[in-house]
Design a protein around this motif. Structure first.
Motif, PDB file in Angstrom:
ATOM      1  N   ILE A  66       0.830  -1.203   0.000  1.00 57.26           N
ATOM      2  CA  ILE A  66       0.000   0.000   0.000  1.00 57.26           C
ATOM      3  C   ILE A  66       0.863   1.252   0.000  1.00 57.26           C
ATOM      4  O   ILE A  66       0.585   2.218  -0.697  1.00 57.26           O
ATOM      5  N   ASP A  67       1.951   1.251   0.777  1.00 57.51           N
ATOM      6  CA  ASP A  67       2.768   2.450   0.906  1.00 57.51           C
ATOM      7  C   ASP A  67       3.406   2.869  -0.408  1.00 57.51           C
ATOM      8  O   ASP A  67       3.781   4.024  -0.581  1.00 57.51           O
ATOM      9  N   LYS A  68       3.581   1.942  -1.340  1.00 52.37           N
ATOM     10  CA  LYS A  68       4.176   2.291  -2.626  1.00 52.37           C
ATOM     11  C   LYS A  68       3.238   3.179  -3.445  1.00 52.37           C
ATOM     12  O   LYS A  68       3.638   3.711  -4.460  1.00 52.37           O
ATOM     13  N   MET A 120      -5.224   4.009  -0.683  1.00 52.79           N
ATOM     14  CA  MET A 120      -5.511   2.573  -0.639  1.00 52.79           C
ATOM     15  C   MET A 120      -5.589   2.028   0.778  1.00 52.79           C
ATOM     16  O   MET A 120      -5.799   0.837   0.972  1.00 52.79           O
ATOM     17  N   GLU A 121      -5.429   2.875   1.766  1.00 53.40           N
ATOM     18  CA  GLU A 121      -5.572   2.442   3.154  1.00 53.40           C
ATOM     19  C   GLU A 121      -7.034   2.118   3.443  1.00 53.40           C
ATOM     20  O   GLU A 121      -7.920   2.950   3.242  1.00 53.40           O
ATOM     21  N   ASN A 122      -7.294   0.881   3.890  1.00 50.00           N
ATOM     22  CA  ASN A 122      -8.675   0.466   4.148  1.00 50.00           C
ATOM     23  C   ASN A 122      -9.305   1.245   5.301  1.00 50.00           C
ATOM     24  O   ASN A 122     -10.497   1.513   5.309  1.00 50.00           O
ATOM     25  N   ASP A 123      -8.503   1.620   6.295  1.00 52.11           N
ATOM     26  CA  ASP A 123      -9.000   2.394   7.428  1.00 52.11           C
ATOM     27  C   ASP A 123      -9.050   3.871   7.009  1.00 52.11           C
ATOM     28  O   ASP A 123      -8.017   4.520   6.850  1.00 52.11           O
ATOM     29  N   VAL A 124     -10.252   4.394   6.826  1.00 56.45           N
ATOM     30  CA  VAL A 124     -10.420   5.764   6.343  1.00 56.45           C
ATOM     31  C   VAL A 124      -9.709   6.765   7.247  1.00 56.45           C
ATOM     32  O   VAL A 124      -9.127   7.739   6.780  1.00 56.45           O
ATOM     33  N   ALA A 125      -9.701   6.521   8.536  1.00 57.40           N
ATOM     34  CA  ALA A 125      -9.090   7.445   9.491  1.00 57.40           C
ATOM     35  C   ALA A 125      -7.579   7.526   9.320  1.00 57.40           C
ATOM     36  O   ALA A 125      -6.953   8.490   9.768  1.00 57.40           O
TER      37      ALA A 125
END
Length: 490
Positions: A363-365, A383-388
Motif C-alpha cells: 500500500i505504501d508504494k 488505498m488504506e482500508n481504514d479511512v481514518a
C-alpha cells in the motif's frame, strides 16, 4: 474491450494455477474468477493481493495497482498465507537519533555579487552545477561522495560562461548526467555534453523560460515552457539540424506546468484546471502532436506528478489532489484539503545497499505527498482500508508559510519540504518524523518556485546525503545540508 482494461494475473489459493485477464472493476475480477476457476455462483469469493494479502474491495483500489499484479482468489472464507520459503523484505530501519544534517555555506568566485543562485547535483557523480546571477555556469567536484562540501573543488573543464548571453533562470542535468541544459532570461537555451563540454546546441527561440524538464525515458529529449507565448517546446539533442523537435501551442489557455508521462507523451496543466496528455507524432518531415486524453480539475493546475510503475498521473489544484489513469476520463481517486494544494510527489520505492524494498508494504508504494498553502504537508494513502488512517498531517512547529516544493532523496528515505520563506524541513519517511530544519539566507524570490536537488550514495557502513536549494541572496553563496546515516549491521 480488454484492450483498454488493466492487465492482472488471477492466481489460485495454492498458487498452482493462474490466468491473465484484463479488467476494470472488482466485480469483473470476481466474474472472471468464477469462470476461469470453475467456481459456483453460491460460493463466497474474496480478492486479495498475492504478495501480502491486502483485501481488494474497491474499484479505485484496483486501478491503483501496477499492471500484471497478482490477485489471489480466496473462496469460502479461505485465509491468505505467505508463500513458503519467502521472507518479507522491509526497509532497513533508520535510527533518527543518529541522523544529523548540518547546514554548510560556501562562497563561490563569480563575476557578480547578488541575485538568483541555482544549484543542481549530477545524478551519478559527485559534481554540482551552479549558476549565479552573472552570465556563467560553474562546476564543483569532489573525489568521492563522502567528501565534505567545504573540500569540493571549483573546476573549469570548459568555458560554460562563454555561451551564456543573459542571466540563467533554469539549470538541469538529463537523467543520466551526460548533458547539462541552461535556460536564460532572454529565451536562450544552451545544452552541453558532459564531460567534454561540447555545445550540442544554442538557440534563442523563446521569450523567457519558466520550466525545463528532461525526459526520463529518452535522455536526448527536453521539454521547455515559454511563459509569454504559452507553448511547450520539445527539443532534441541528438545532432539533428533542427533541434526544435515539436511545438505544442496553446494560445487560448495559460499553461502552468508540464511533465513527461511516456517517451512520446507530455502532460500539460493549465490555469483553467484542464490537463491534456499530448502525444508527439514523429512522422517526417513535419512532426506534430495530438491530444490523446483530457482531464478536468477544479481550479488552476499547480503541479503534476507521474508514477511510471503505476501508470498514474497526480494533479494538484485549488483545495484538492486527484489521481488519473490515461485510460479513463474520470479520476481514480480524489481528496479534498482545507487549503490549496501547491505541490505533490509520489513516495518512491526505498533503495538500501543494493536492495529494493517498499517503505512498509504494498500500500505504501502508492502514497502521495501533498504540500499545502497553509504550511501543512499531507501524506495521503488512498488505498488504506481504514479511512481514518488515509491522511497523515505533517507540520514542523508552527510555521504556516505555504509549502512550495517537495523533494525525495533518491533512495526514498528522506523527504525535504521547502516553504515560501525558504525554510527546509527534512522528514524520515519510515516514521514521518522531522529530523532537521533550517532557514536559508534568502531574500525576496519573486514568482519563481524554489527548487531542491539531492545527492545520495550508500555503502556498507554509511549512507551520505547532500541537499541544496536555490537561493536568492547577496554574496555568491551556495547553501546546503549534508548528513550521514550509519547503516545498521546485520
Amino acid at each position: 474491450m480488454d484492450a483498454v482494461k488493466k492487465p492482472f494475473r488471477l492466481i489460485s489459493h495454492d498458487r498452482r494455477v493462474q490466468f491473465g485477464v484484463g479488467v476494470d472493476s472488482v466485480a469483473e475480477v470476481i466474474c472472471k474468477a468464477r469462470t476461469l476457476f470453475n467456481l459456483g455462483v453460491d460460493e463466497n469469493i474474496e480478492v486479495v493481493l498475492e504478495e501480502d494479502g491486502t483485501r481488494v474491495m474497491e474499484d479505485g483500489f484496483l486501478l491503483l495497482l501496477e499492471g500484471h499484479t497478482k490477485l489471489m482468489i480466496l473462496r469460502n472464507n479461505t485465509q491468505w498465507m505467505q508463500q513458503p520459503g519467502t521472507l518479507e523484505e522491509v526497509q532497513r530501519p533508520v535510527n533518527v537519533q543518529n541522523v544529523k544534517f548540518n547546514q554548510v555555506k560556501r562562497k563561490i568566485t563569480t563575476a557578480d555579487e547578488s541575485g538568483c543562485y541555482i544549484s543542481r547535483f549530477h545524478p551519478k557523480l559527485p559534481i554540482l552545477a551552479f549558476a549565479g546571477y552573472s552570465k556563467e555556469v560553474l562546476l564543483l567536484k569532489a573525489e568521492s561522495f563522502g567528501t565534505p562540501f567545504s573540500d569540493w573543488i571549483q573546476i573549469y573543464q570548459f568555458e560554460l560562461h562563454s555561451q551564456i548571453p543573459k542571466q540563467v533562470s533554469t539549470l538541469e542535468w538529463n537523467s543520466i548526467g551526460t548533458q547539462l541544459a541552461a535556460g536564460c532570461t532572454d529565451g536562450t537555451i544552451v545544452v552541453w555534453s558532459y564531460p567534454n563540454g561540447e555545445v550540442l546546441f544554442k538557440i534563442r527561440d523563446c521569450s523567457q523560460f519558466e520550466v525545463m524538464v528532461w525526459s526520463p525515458f529518452r535522455p536526448d529529449m527536453l521539454a521547455s515552457l515559454d511563459i509569454d507565448y504559452n507553448n511547450v517546446l520539445i527539443w532534441s539533442t541528438s545532432g539533428e539540424a533542427n533541434n526544435l523537435f515539436c511545438t505544442i501551442d496553446r494560445y487560448d489557455q495559460e499553461i502552468t506546468v508540464i511533465t513527461w508521462v511516456a517517451d512520446n507523451q507530455v502532460a500539460v496543466g493549465f490555469r483553467s484546471g484542464l490537463i491534456e496528455i499530448c502525444e508527439i507524432i514523429e512522422s517526417l518531415p513535419a512532426r506534430t502532436h495530438r491530444v490523446s486524453q483530457k482531464f478536468r480539475q477544479e481550479g488552476e493546475i499547480a503541479d503534476l506528478a507521474w508514477n511510471e510503475k503505476l501508470q498514474l498521473l497526480a494533479g494538484a489544484s485549488n483545495r484538492c489532489a486527484q489521481i488519473w489513469s490515461k485510460s479513463s476520463a474520470f479520476p481514480v481517486h480524489s481528496v479534498q484539503f482545507a487549503s490549496t494544494c501547491n505541490t505533490l510527489g509520489w513516495l518512491p520505492t526505498v533503495r538500501t545497499s543494493g536492495s529494493i524494498a517498499p517503505a512498509t508494504n504494498t500500500i505504501d508504494k502508492r502514497t502521495l505527498i501533498c504540500g499545502l498553502s497553509n504550511g501543512v504537508t499531507v501524506v495521503w494513502n488512498p488505498m488504506e482500508n481504514d479511512v481514518a488512517k488515509r491522511q497523515k498531517i505533517l507540520r514542523e512547529n508552527s510555521y504556516d508559510s505555504p509549502i512550495d516544493t517537495l523533494s525525495f532523496s533518491s533512495d526514498g528515505r528522506f523527504l525535504a519540504s521547502m516553504n515560501e520563506i525558504s525554510r527546509i524541513v527534512i522528514w524520515a519517511t519510515e516514521t514521518w518524523t522531522p529530523i532537521s530544519s533550517c532557514l536559508l539566507d534568502a531574500t525576496e524570490q519573486g514568482d519563481e518556485r524554489p527548487l531542491m536537488s539531492w545527492m545520495y550514495t550508500d555503502s556498507n557502513a554509511v549512507a551520505t546525503y547532500k541537499l541544496v536549494g536555490n537561493t536568492y541572496n547577496s554574496g555568491n553563496e551556495i547553501q546546503l545540508l549534508e548528513g550521514a546515516v550509519p547503516n545498521p549491521t546485520d
